[in-house]
Design a protein around this motif. Structure first.
Motif, PDB file in Angstrom:
ATOM      1  N   UNK A 140       0.835  -1.203   0.000  1.00  0.00           N
ATOM      2  CA  UNK A 140       0.000   0.000   0.000  1.00  0.00           C
ATOM      3  C   UNK A 140       0.871   1.255   0.000  1.00  0.00           C
ATOM      4  N   UNK A 141       1.967   1.217   0.778  1.00  0.00           N
ATOM      5  CA  UNK A 141       2.877   2.351   0.806  1.00  0.00           C
ATOM      6  C   UNK A 141       3.511   2.608  -0.552  1.00  0.00           C
ATOM      7  N   UNK A 142       3.975   1.539  -1.201  1.00  0.00           N
ATOM      8  CA  UNK A 142       4.560   1.674  -2.543  1.00  0.00           C
ATOM      9  C   UNK A 142       3.528   2.240  -3.514  1.00  0.00           C
ATOM     10  N   UNK A 143       2.306   1.755  -3.412  1.00  0.00           N
ATOM     11  CA  UNK A 143       1.226   2.226  -4.285  1.00  0.00           C
ATOM     12  C   UNK A 143       1.016   3.727  -4.124  1.00  0.00           C
ATOM     13  N   UNK A 144       1.007   4.210  -2.879  1.00  0.00           N
ATOM     14  CA  UNK A 144       0.802   5.642  -2.634  1.00  0.00           C
ATOM     15  C   UNK A 144       1.967   6.478  -3.157  1.00  0.00           C
ATOM     16  N   UNK A 145       3.192   5.979  -2.982  1.00  0.00           N
ATOM     17  CA  UNK A 145       4.368   6.708  -3.467  1.00  0.00           C
ATOM     18  C   UNK A 145       4.358   6.794  -4.987  1.00  0.00           C
ATOM     19  N   UNK A 146       4.082   5.673  -5.655  1.00  0.00           N
ATOM     20  CA  UNK A 146       4.090   5.662  -7.119  1.00  0.00           C
ATOM     21  C   UNK A 146       2.956   6.513  -7.685  1.00  0.00           C
ATOM     22  N   UNK A 190       3.782   9.751 -10.044  1.00  0.00           N
ATOM     23  CA  UNK A 190       3.397   9.685 -11.458  1.00  0.00           C
ATOM     24  C   UNK A 190       2.027  10.306 -11.741  1.00  0.00           C
ATOM     25  N   UNK A 191       1.523  11.065 -10.790  1.00  0.00           N
ATOM     26  CA  UNK A 191       0.230  11.730 -10.998  1.00  0.00           C
ATOM     27  C   UNK A 191       0.329  12.688 -12.191  1.00  0.00           C
ATOM     28  N   UNK A 192      -0.621  12.573 -13.094  1.00  0.00           N
ATOM     29  CA  UNK A 192      -0.595  13.400 -14.301  1.00  0.00           C
ATOM     30  C   UNK A 192      -1.343  14.718 -14.117  1.00  0.00           C
ATOM     31  N   UNK A 193      -2.191  14.783 -13.120  1.00  0.00           N
ATOM     32  CA  UNK A 193      -2.967  15.996 -12.891  1.00  0.00           C
ATOM     33  C   UNK A 193      -2.804  16.449 -11.440  1.00  0.00           C
ATOM     34  N   UNK A 217       7.832 -10.964  -5.148  1.00  0.00           N
ATOM     35  CA  UNK A 217       8.195 -10.249  -6.371  1.00  0.00           C
ATOM     36  C   UNK A 217       6.962  -9.612  -7.007  1.00  0.00           C
ATOM     37  N   UNK A 218       5.844 -10.343  -6.986  1.00  0.00           N
ATOM     38  CA  UNK A 218       4.606  -9.806  -7.554  1.00  0.00           C
ATOM     39  C   UNK A 218       4.185  -8.540  -6.827  1.00  0.00           C
ATOM     40  N   UNK A 219       4.181  -8.578  -5.484  1.00  0.00           N
ATOM     41  CA  UNK A 219       3.711  -7.414  -4.728  1.00  0.00           C
ATOM     42  C   UNK A 219       4.673  -6.240  -4.879  1.00  0.00           C
ATOM     43  N   UNK A 220       5.984  -6.525  -5.016  1.00  0.00           N
ATOM     44  CA  UNK A 220       6.941  -5.435  -5.204  1.00  0.00           C
ATOM     45  C   UNK A 220       6.780  -4.779  -6.578  1.00  0.00           C
ATOM     46  N   UNK A 221       6.420  -5.577  -7.573  1.00  0.00           N
ATOM     47  CA  UNK A 221       6.248  -5.068  -8.942  1.00  0.00           C
ATOM     48  C   UNK A 221       4.817  -4.624  -9.221  1.00  0.00           C
ATOM     49  N   UNK A 222       3.968  -4.706  -8.212  1.00  0.00           N
ATOM     50  CA  UNK A 222       2.556  -4.420  -8.433  1.00  0.00           C
ATOM     51  C   UNK A 222       2.328  -2.971  -8.861  1.00  0.00           C
ATOM     52  N   UNK A 223       3.010  -2.062  -8.178  1.00  0.00           N
ATOM     53  CA  UNK A 223       2.865  -0.653  -8.552  1.00  0.00           C
ATOM     54  C   UNK A 223       4.201   0.001  -8.880  1.00  0.00           C
ATOM     55  N   UNK A 240      -7.612   6.836 -17.263  1.00  0.00           N
ATOM     56  CA  UNK A 240      -7.311   7.287 -18.625  1.00  0.00           C
ATOM     57  C   UNK A 240      -6.424   8.531 -18.595  1.00  0.00           C
ATOM     58  N   UNK A 241      -6.723   9.449 -17.669  1.00  0.00           N
ATOM     59  CA  UNK A 241      -5.926  10.666 -17.550  1.00  0.00           C
ATOM     60  C   UNK A 241      -4.501  10.346 -17.098  1.00  0.00           C
ATOM     61  N   UNK A 242      -4.354   9.304 -16.256  1.00  0.00           N
ATOM     62  CA  UNK A 242      -3.041   8.924 -15.729  1.00  0.00           C
ATOM     63  C   UNK A 242      -2.344   7.871 -16.585  1.00  0.00           C
ATOM     64  N   UNK A 243      -2.929   7.583 -17.761  1.00  0.00           N
ATOM     65  CA  UNK A 243      -2.341   6.634 -18.723  1.00  0.00           C
ATOM     66  C   UNK A 243      -2.183   5.225 -18.136  1.00  0.00           C
ATOM     67  N   UNK A 244      -3.187   4.792 -17.401  1.00  0.00           N
ATOM     68  CA  UNK A 244      -3.221   3.414 -16.907  1.00  0.00           C
ATOM     69  C   UNK A 244      -4.005   2.568 -17.904  1.00  0.00           C
ATOM     70  N   UNK A 245      -3.423   1.453 -18.312  1.00  0.00           N
ATOM     71  CA  UNK A 245      -4.085   0.591 -19.288  1.00  0.00           C
ATOM     72  C   UNK A 245      -4.656  -0.635 -18.564  1.00  0.00           C
ATOM     73  N   UNK A 246      -5.635  -0.361 -17.710  1.00  0.00           N
ATOM     74  CA  UNK A 246      -6.242  -1.422 -16.908  1.00  0.00           C
ATOM     75  C   UNK A 246      -7.186  -2.262 -17.764  1.00  0.00           C
TER      76      UNK A 246
END
Length: 318
Positions: free
Chosen positions: A56-62, A66-69, A123-129, A221-227
């Motif tokens: 969760x911490x990594x997710x918030x930092x990333x 990388x926030x586009x707006x 490895x999955x959780x580290x590369x998640x975000x 879409x604004x943050x260029x995430x291809x979910x």
């Protein structure tokens, strides 16, 4: 970083969902496997909760970096709580070291299959975000989320409780010429049983992420995430969400038929009407603030009922 800021930084409330995975793993041990090792269980619980906070911490930092707006940046907890990048990264590194150290210690106490299985999940959780191609920005996010949290946590929890010989073990042996040979052995029946038991958890974990991505389509879409919803479209995403909501009940019935779960587990089917209502209400109006919580409710309701009925079924031998 103060404790209050830390709890908000790692969104401590989300860790509560992990408790259902542990309950499911414990129920499977109680009903099917039978072996317990409370020291290993507590160490794994501690390591996994630390790892969950780290993710969760990594997710918030990333997200912050990388926030586009400006609007997206202001919504981030680091901006709201005035958490510096240095403090955030320091906390993440400490959490990573503690989680990895606890995991390696468990490998020495159990079987080295845990090193590869647990290492893959780490490895999955580290590369998640993080990394050049974060998983949560791809259509594969739901799959990895379901496998790592929905399947991986209850499986490994059952595994470290002295059940590696029953499930699957990796063994090394020195041969005549001084080199080492390895062998993998276990029970195919036990592996099928735990996969069936964890399938609902895997699907509802994936469903929570899918519902989150559907709700966030415009911002993504604004943050260029291809979910997944963005790549395949909202209609296909809705069909997949229905699949994730309804197929877990097939796994529960199949487990009972194969004598891999107690008959009492069929009581979980009484949740179908409520699950259906939640699934369809979200599809009609997929909004983060109103209908998204129904995906969390489905997870808690079904997995909670599944774990309880497995415990009670074992006690009543029914």
């Amino acid at each position: 970083m103060s404790l209050k800021k830390y709890f908000k930084f790692v969104d401590i409330k989300t860790s509560i969902l992990s408790l259902y995975a542990y309950a499911l793993g414990a129920a499977f041990i109680f009903y099917y496997l039978g072996n317990w090792n409370w020291q290993n269980a507590l160490v794994f619980f501690f390591a996994e909760m630390i790892q969950d906070n780290m993710v969760t911490g990594i997710n918030n930092v990333m997200d912050y970096r990388h926030a586009k707006t400006e609007q997206t940046r202001k919504q981030n907890v680091m901006e709201k709580e005035n958490i510096s990048m240095t403090s955030a990264i320091s906390v993440i590194v400490i959490l990573m070291i503690i989680s990895a150290a606890a995991g390696i210690w468990l490998c020495f106490r159990t079987n080295w299959f845990l090193f590869f299985a647990g290492g893959a999940l780490f490895l999955i959780v580290c590369c998640y975000t993080a990394g050049p191609f974060p998983i949560d920005k791809t259509p594969m996010g739901e799959i990895f989320c379901g496998i790592s949290q929905g399947m991986g946590v209850p499986f490994l929890f059952a595994y470290v409780n002295n059940n590696w010989n029953t499930l699957i073990s990796l063994n090394f042996k020195q041969i005549a010429n001084g080199s080492f040979a390895f062998s993998i052995q276990g029970s195919l029946t036990a592996m099928i049983a735990i996969i069936l038991a964890c399938y609902p958890s895997m699907m509802y974990n994936s469903g929570v992420m899918l519902a989150n991505n559907i709700s966030d389509m415009e911002n993504d879409k604004l943050d260029h995430r291809y979910t997944l919803p963005i790549v395949f479209g909202k209609k296909k995403a809705f069909n997949l969400y229905r699949f994730m909501g309804y197929t877990p009940f097939i796994a529960i019935v199949l487990a009972v038929i194969l004598h891999m779960a107690p008959i009492m587990s069929l009581l979980t089917l009484i949740t179908i009407p409520k699950v259906r209502k939640n699934v369809e209400s979200f599809i009609v109006n997929p909004e983060k603030g109103t209908t998204f919580p129904t995906s969390l409710a489905n997870y808690r309701m079904v997995i909670g009922m599944q774990a309880i009925t497995m415990f009670v079924g074992k006690l009543l031998n029914f």
